[in-house]
Scaffold this active site. Structure first.
Site, mmCIF file in Angstrom:
data_model
loop_
_atom_site.group_PDB
_atom_site.id
_atom_site.type_symbol
_atom_site.label_atom_id
_atom_site.label_comp_id
_atom_site.label_asym_id
_atom_site.label_seq_id
_atom_site.Cartn_x
_atom_site.Cartn_y
_atom_site.Cartn_z
ATOM 1 N N THR A 51 37.103 17.259 51.083
ATOM 2 C CA THR A 51 37.397 18.193 49.596
ATOM 3 C C THR A 51 35.649 19.231 49.812
ATOM 4 O OG1 THR A 51 37.502 18.076 47.590
ATOM 5 C CG2 THR A 51 37.332 16.121 48.551
ATOM 6 N N CYS B 114 37.013 25.626 49.116
ATOM 7 C CA CYS B 114 38.497 24.771 48.857
ATOM 8 C C CYS B 114 39.146 23.935 49.555
ATOM 9 C CB CYS B 114 39.142 24.708 47.433
ATOM 10 S SG CYS B 114 40.260 24.085 46.743
ATOM 11 N N THR B 115 39.282 23.848 50.058
ATOM 12 C CA THR B 115 39.822 22.479 51.334
ATOM 13 C C THR B 115 41.085 23.226 51.489
ATOM 14 O OG1 THR B 115 39.609 21.024 50.422
ATOM 15 C CG2 THR B 115 38.134 21.502 51.942
ATOM 16 N N THR C 148 34.764 20.029 46.306
ATOM 17 C CA THR C 148 34.828 19.318 45.309
ATOM 18 C C THR C 148 33.718 18.062 45.144
ATOM 19 O OG1 THR C 148 36.266 20.473 43.909
ATOM 20 C CG2 THR C 148 35.768 19.447 42.694
#
Length: 227
Positions: A83, A196-197, A85
């Site tokens: 991820t 963002c993934t 974030t």
């Protein structure tokens, strides 16, 4: 082959992409029935999301550090966080383990520089777009980062959490993202980081080159495993 430790579940949607891409890349490189050696720790994202919203990054770092230690103790040769974030707490996680942590921003910046681009748009959660843990790394690599305006950042963020993290893909949301990319292009962006993934679920093409951090990071992990 090295064993990859994946800190996943943030969200489970993007973690599944990591697993698939890593194995596809290993098989592409080695052929036959080869696949990657992977250990996965998948957390409950709802708990992590509450920590994000509360600004409780210290607790989030502690939780993920504990999971990273489990992966290390189980035999992982290096760790990836699947991820963007939660790379906000990557330094804390790295300090709590003795195996390397493969950061997502490094290979992304290298890919952009290989393509000769310098001014890049960034889409992601508000944390990724507004905090400096991610953009500072990109800027140190000589990239100029453009983020959407405040209203657009809110739109991008809400679509991620309200839809993509739940596996919901809407054409109306795709249109909004494409409009935001067009506005970044008008401001001089030469490409856009899908920071963002989950965004790879929504966008495949746009008016600018797209840098899918999920694919870039996963392939870099496969490459590291085969060194």
């Amino acid at each position: 082959m090295k064993t990859i430790g994946i800190l996943g579940g943030m969200s489970y949607e993007s973690t599944a992409f990591y697993y698939k891409i890593i194995n596809e890349e290993v098989n592409r490189r080695l052929g036959g029935l080869h696949s990657a050696k992977i250990l996965l720790s998948s957390v409950d994202f709802d708990e992590i999301k509450k920590m994000q919203n509360d600004g409780n990054w210290t607790e989030a770092a502690a939780v993920l550090s504990a999971e990273a230690k489990k992966l290390q103790n189980a035999g992982a040769d290096f760790i990836i966080i699947s991820t963007n974030t939660m790379h906000k707490v990557a330094p804390e996680i790295a300090q709590n383990i003795s195996v390397p942590l493969l950061h997502i921003a490094g290979p992304t910046a290298r890919k952009i520089k290989e393509d000769g681009l310098k001014k890049i748009g960034l889409l992601g959660t508000k944390f990724t777009m507004e905090h400096n843990f991610y953009t500072d790394i990109l800027r140190r690599e000589g990239l100029e980062i453009l983020t959407p305006d405040a209203a657009q950042r809110e739109t991008v963020h809400n679509i991620i959490f309200d839809e993509l993290c739940k596996g919901v893909v809407k054409n109306s949301s795709r249109k909004k993202y494409l409009e935001i990319i067009d506005s970044l292009k008008e401001r001089g962006a030469e490409g856009v980081i899908l920071g963002c993934t989950e965004i790879c679920m929504l966008l495949k093409t746009a008016s600018l080159p797209l840098y899918d951090t999920t694919a870039i990071h996963a392939k870099e992990a496969a490459h590291e495993a085969l060194k």
